[in-house]
Every structure is written in structure tokens, then in C-alpha cells.
Design a protein around this motif. Sequence first.
Motif, PDB file in Angstrom:
ATOM      1  N   GLY A 154      15.440 -25.600  20.799  1.00  0.00           N
ATOM      2  CA  GLY A 154      16.548 -25.933  19.805  1.00  0.00           C
ATOM      3  C   GLY A 154      16.049 -27.037  18.705  1.00  0.00           C
ATOM      4  N   VAL A 155      14.882 -26.985  18.811  1.00  0.00           N
ATOM      5  CA  VAL A 155      14.116 -28.372  17.986  1.00  0.00           C
ATOM      6  C   VAL A 155      13.591 -27.504  16.788  1.00  0.00           C
ATOM      7  CG1 VAL A 155      12.430 -30.217  17.826  1.00  0.00           C
ATOM      8  CG2 VAL A 155      13.651 -29.772  19.837  1.00  0.00           C
ATOM      9  N   ASP A 156      14.165 -27.547  15.400  1.00  0.00           N
ATOM     10  CA  ASP A 156      13.698 -26.954  14.345  1.00  0.00           C
ATOM     11  C   ASP A 156      13.096 -28.278  13.564  1.00  0.00           C
ATOM     12  OD1 ASP A 156      14.094 -24.247  14.766  1.00  0.00           O
ATOM     13  OD2 ASP A 156      16.177 -24.898  14.741  1.00  0.00           O
ATOM     14  N   LEU A 157      11.959 -28.384  13.441  1.00  0.00           N
ATOM     15  CA  LEU A 157      11.222 -29.133  12.549  1.00  0.00           C
ATOM     16  C   LEU A 157      11.008 -28.829  10.950  1.00  0.00           C
ATOM     17  CD1 LEU A 157       8.633 -30.580  15.323  1.00  0.00           C
ATOM     18  CD2 LEU A 157      10.791 -31.919  14.393  1.00  0.00           C
ATOM     19  N   PRO A 158      11.032 -29.647  10.086  1.00  0.00           N
ATOM     20  CA  PRO A 158      10.632 -29.324   8.730  1.00  0.00           C
ATOM     21  C   PRO A 158       9.120 -29.063   8.810  1.00  0.00           C
ATOM     22  CG  PRO A 158      11.933 -31.341   8.798  1.00  0.00           C
ATOM     23  CD  PRO A 158      11.829 -30.988  10.314  1.00  0.00           C
ATOM     24  N   ALA A 159       8.679 -28.383   7.850  1.00  0.00           N
ATOM     25  CA  ALA A 159       7.344 -27.892   7.768  1.00  0.00           C
ATOM     26  C   ALA A 159       6.505 -29.236   7.516  1.00  0.00           C
ATOM     27  CB  ALA A 159       7.117 -27.015   6.489  1.00  0.00           C
ATOM     28  N   ASP A 160       6.871 -30.603   6.991  1.00  0.00           N
ATOM     29  CA  ASP A 160       5.997 -31.644   6.809  1.00  0.00           C
ATOM     30  C   ASP A 160       5.963 -32.559   7.903  1.00  0.00           C
ATOM     31  OD1 ASP A 160       8.615 -32.411   6.429  1.00  0.00           O
ATOM     32  OD2 ASP A 160       8.218 -33.549   4.313  1.00  0.00           O
ATOM     33  N   THR A 161       6.758 -32.172   9.080  1.00  0.00           N
ATOM     34  CA  THR A 161       6.750 -33.063  10.042  1.00  0.00           C
ATOM     35  C   THR A 161       5.669 -32.799  10.931  1.00  0.00           C
ATOM     36  OG1 THR A 161       8.929 -33.369  10.244  1.00  0.00           O
ATOM     37  CG2 THR A 161       8.254 -33.697  12.214  1.00  0.00           C
ATOM     38  N   ALA A 162       4.703 -33.691  11.352  1.00  0.00           N
ATOM     39  CA  ALA A 162       3.534 -32.992  12.101  1.00  0.00           C
ATOM     40  C   ALA A 162       4.096 -33.154  13.699  1.00  0.00           C
ATOM     41  CB  ALA A 162       2.235 -34.071  11.814  1.00  0.00           C
ATOM     42  N   VAL A 163       3.396 -32.378  14.353  1.00  0.00           N
ATOM     43  CA  VAL A 163       3.574 -32.082  15.892  1.00  0.00           C
ATOM     44  C   VAL A 163       2.307 -32.334  16.529  1.00  0.00           C
ATOM     45  CG1 VAL A 163       4.169 -30.573  17.670  1.00  0.00           C
ATOM     46  CG2 VAL A 163       5.413 -30.262  15.606  1.00  0.00           C
ATOM     47  N   HIS A 164       2.490 -33.473  17.375  1.00  0.00           N
ATOM     48  CA  HIS A 164       1.445 -34.092  18.252  1.00  0.00           C
ATOM     49  C   HIS A 164       1.648 -33.783  19.667  1.00  0.00           C
ATOM     50  CE1 HIS A 164       0.051 -36.316  14.821  1.00  0.00           C
ATOM     51  NE2 HIS A 164       1.243 -36.749  14.888  1.00  0.00           N
ATOM     52  N   VAL A 165       0.815 -32.770  20.212  1.00  0.00           N
ATOM     53  CA  VAL A 165       0.815 -32.379  21.637  1.00  0.00           C
ATOM     54  C   VAL A 165      -0.072 -33.180  22.418  1.00  0.00           C
ATOM     55  CG1 VAL A 165       0.728 -30.509  23.293  1.00  0.00           C
ATOM     56  CG2 VAL A 165       1.585 -30.315  20.879  1.00  0.00           C
ATOM     57  N   TRP A 166       0.556 -33.999  23.432  1.00  0.00           N
ATOM     58  CA  TRP A 166      -0.433 -34.921  24.490  1.00  0.00           C
ATOM     59  C   TRP A 166      -0.423 -34.167  25.945  1.00  0.00           C
ATOM     60  CZ3 TRP A 166      -2.162 -39.079  21.875  1.00  0.00           C
ATOM     61  CH2 TRP A 166      -1.597 -39.439  20.534  1.00  0.00           C
ATOM     62  N   ASP A 167      -1.657 -34.291  26.318  1.00  0.00           N
ATOM     63  CA  ASP A 167      -1.978 -33.345  27.565  1.00  0.00           C
ATOM     64  C   ASP A 167      -2.161 -34.518  28.575  1.00  0.00           C
ATOM     65  OD1 ASP A 167      -2.673 -31.741  29.734  1.00  0.00           O
ATOM     66  OD2 ASP A 167      -4.543 -31.063  28.620  1.00  0.00           O
ATOM     67  N   SER A 168      -0.959 -34.618  29.494  1.00  0.00           N
ATOM     68  CA  SER A 168      -1.351 -35.499  30.878  1.00  0.00           C
ATOM     69  C   SER A 168      -2.292 -35.028  31.608  1.00  0.00           C
ATOM     70  CB  SER A 168       0.186 -35.351  31.316  1.00  0.00           C
ATOM     71  OG  SER A 168       1.021 -36.382  30.658  1.00  0.00           O
ATOM     72  N   THR A 169      -2.586 -36.006  32.397  1.00  0.00           N
ATOM     73  CA  THR A 169      -3.676 -35.795  33.458  1.00  0.00           C
ATOM     74  C   THR A 169      -3.353 -36.846  34.605  1.00  0.00           C
ATOM     75  OG1 THR A 169      -5.354 -37.549  32.758  1.00  0.00           O
ATOM     76  CG2 THR A 169      -5.574 -35.464  31.808  1.00  0.00           C
ATOM     77  N   ALA A 170      -4.136 -36.704  35.686  1.00  0.00           N
ATOM     78  CA  ALA A 170      -3.947 -37.518  36.753  1.00  0.00           C
ATOM     79  C   ALA A 170      -4.051 -39.134  36.511  1.00  0.00           C
ATOM     80  CB  ALA A 170      -4.543 -37.091  37.829  1.00  0.00           C
ATOM     81  N   LEU A 171      -4.948 -39.149  35.394  1.00  0.00           N
ATOM     82  CA  LEU A 171      -5.443 -40.360  34.878  1.00  0.00           C
ATOM     83  C   LEU A 171      -4.604 -41.260  33.908  1.00  0.00           C
ATOM     84  CD1 LEU A 171      -9.358 -40.132  35.183  1.00  0.00           C
ATOM     85  CD2 LEU A 171      -7.768 -41.206  37.020  1.00  0.00           C
ATOM     86  N   GLN A 172      -3.904 -40.439  33.213  1.00  0.00           N
ATOM     87  CA  GLN A 172      -3.210 -40.770  31.983  1.00  0.00           C
ATOM     88  C   GLN A 172      -2.182 -39.966  31.633  1.00  0.00           C
ATOM     89  OE1 GLN A 172      -5.319 -42.746  28.521  1.00  0.00           O
ATOM     90  NE2 GLN A 172      -4.574 -40.899  27.562  1.00  0.00           N
TER      91      GLN A 172
END
Length: 213
Positions: A154-172
Motif C-alpha cells: 500500500g505504499v505508492d511512492l512518487p517517481a522522484d522519491t529514492a528507495v534504499h533497500v538495506w540488507d540485514s545480516t547477523a552482524l548488522q
Amino acid sequence: MTKFDGSEAALVHRHLHSHMPSDPALRVKALESLVVERGMVASETLDAWVEAYSEHIGPKRGAHVVARAWLDTSYRVRLLEDASEAIKEFGFEGHATGDLVAVANSDKAHNMVVCTLCSCYPFSILGMSPAWYKSSEYRARAVREPRQVLQEFGVDLPADTAVHVWDSTALQRYIVIPERPAGTDGWDENQLAAIVTRNSMIGTQRMLSLGPV
């Protein structure tokens, strides 16, 4: 002679089973009974852990971290610089938050967290991870097509909004700091924390509801 009424029997059957716990709940109860019976753990200890995660830990801890960051600019700076140290001010430190990173949403950026390898998650401040977070579909698609995944939440973002995906690990591991909603001027920390959701701190929710005012 007693007359058998199949329809009535089926109705009774459905009624009885509607009050039965689900199969997973039954299995958990059976395991709980075994470990208590064998003296491996006290039932009071189990109750205390359940209460801790459902009433105290859960996402309520993370919500207070977010609310403090909204209210206190200096705390926000400390949180974004070193989240692991900043949450110690609440006494929330633990193994699952030993290397915690806070990332903040803005009008031009949206953050989303995933664990592509397994399901690493800062459960000491967000509680237990939701089932979808651990699913192979979310773990694969969140990095490949994040905007589409967000739309399904349900999250519709404007085209000029950057999306940052962060990959969790056991260390962070990561916590998303959502934007503070308009109309919350004058709210205290408890009021603000009450509107912060688990999904907003994972990044699969952007707009927070103020609820009844």
C-alpha cells in the motif's frame, strides 16, 4: 430410538472446532507441557517471556526510540550516528542490536529493510519478525523490485522519491525512522510512540495514522 440428524451434528462439529486452537498453537502447547514436565523450564518463566515480547519488547521499544528521535534533535543525531549506542539510553541493548543502524525517511527518500540470506532482525526492539519478512518471496523481491513490493503493502511512492533497500545480516541490523506525521505538534513521547508501527520501522509502511484524536 434416537434419531441422528447429520446437519445438526455437522453444526455441532463446526462449533466445537471453531473454539479449538490452531494446529501450530497445539504443537506449541504440547512442547511447552513437555519442557515444563521435564523440569527444563518453569511455566512462570515462559509466561514472563511471552509477556515481555507481547507487552514490553515487541515493536513498542522501537516505537519509543522513533518518538524520542522526533522530539529530540540531539538524540536523533546520536541515533543516526551510532544507533547501538543511542538505544542504550533506553536500556535496550542486546545481542540482536549490537550493531544496529538507523536510517531515516524523508520526503525524497524511503528506506526498506530485508534479510536476503535468512531473517536477521532486531527483535530486541521490534519484537518477533512477521512471517512475510522471513518468506523467500519477500527476501528475493525486496531487492529486485522494491517499488512493486512496496505497492503491494500500500505504499505508492512518487517517481522522484529514492528507495534504499538495506540488507540485514547477523552482524548488522537496521531500523527505519519514519517521518513524523503532520498534526502531532505538542504530542509527548508516549503519544507519538503509540502511532509508530512495526511495519513503518521495517519500511513497508510510510504514512502513519494518527488514530482517533
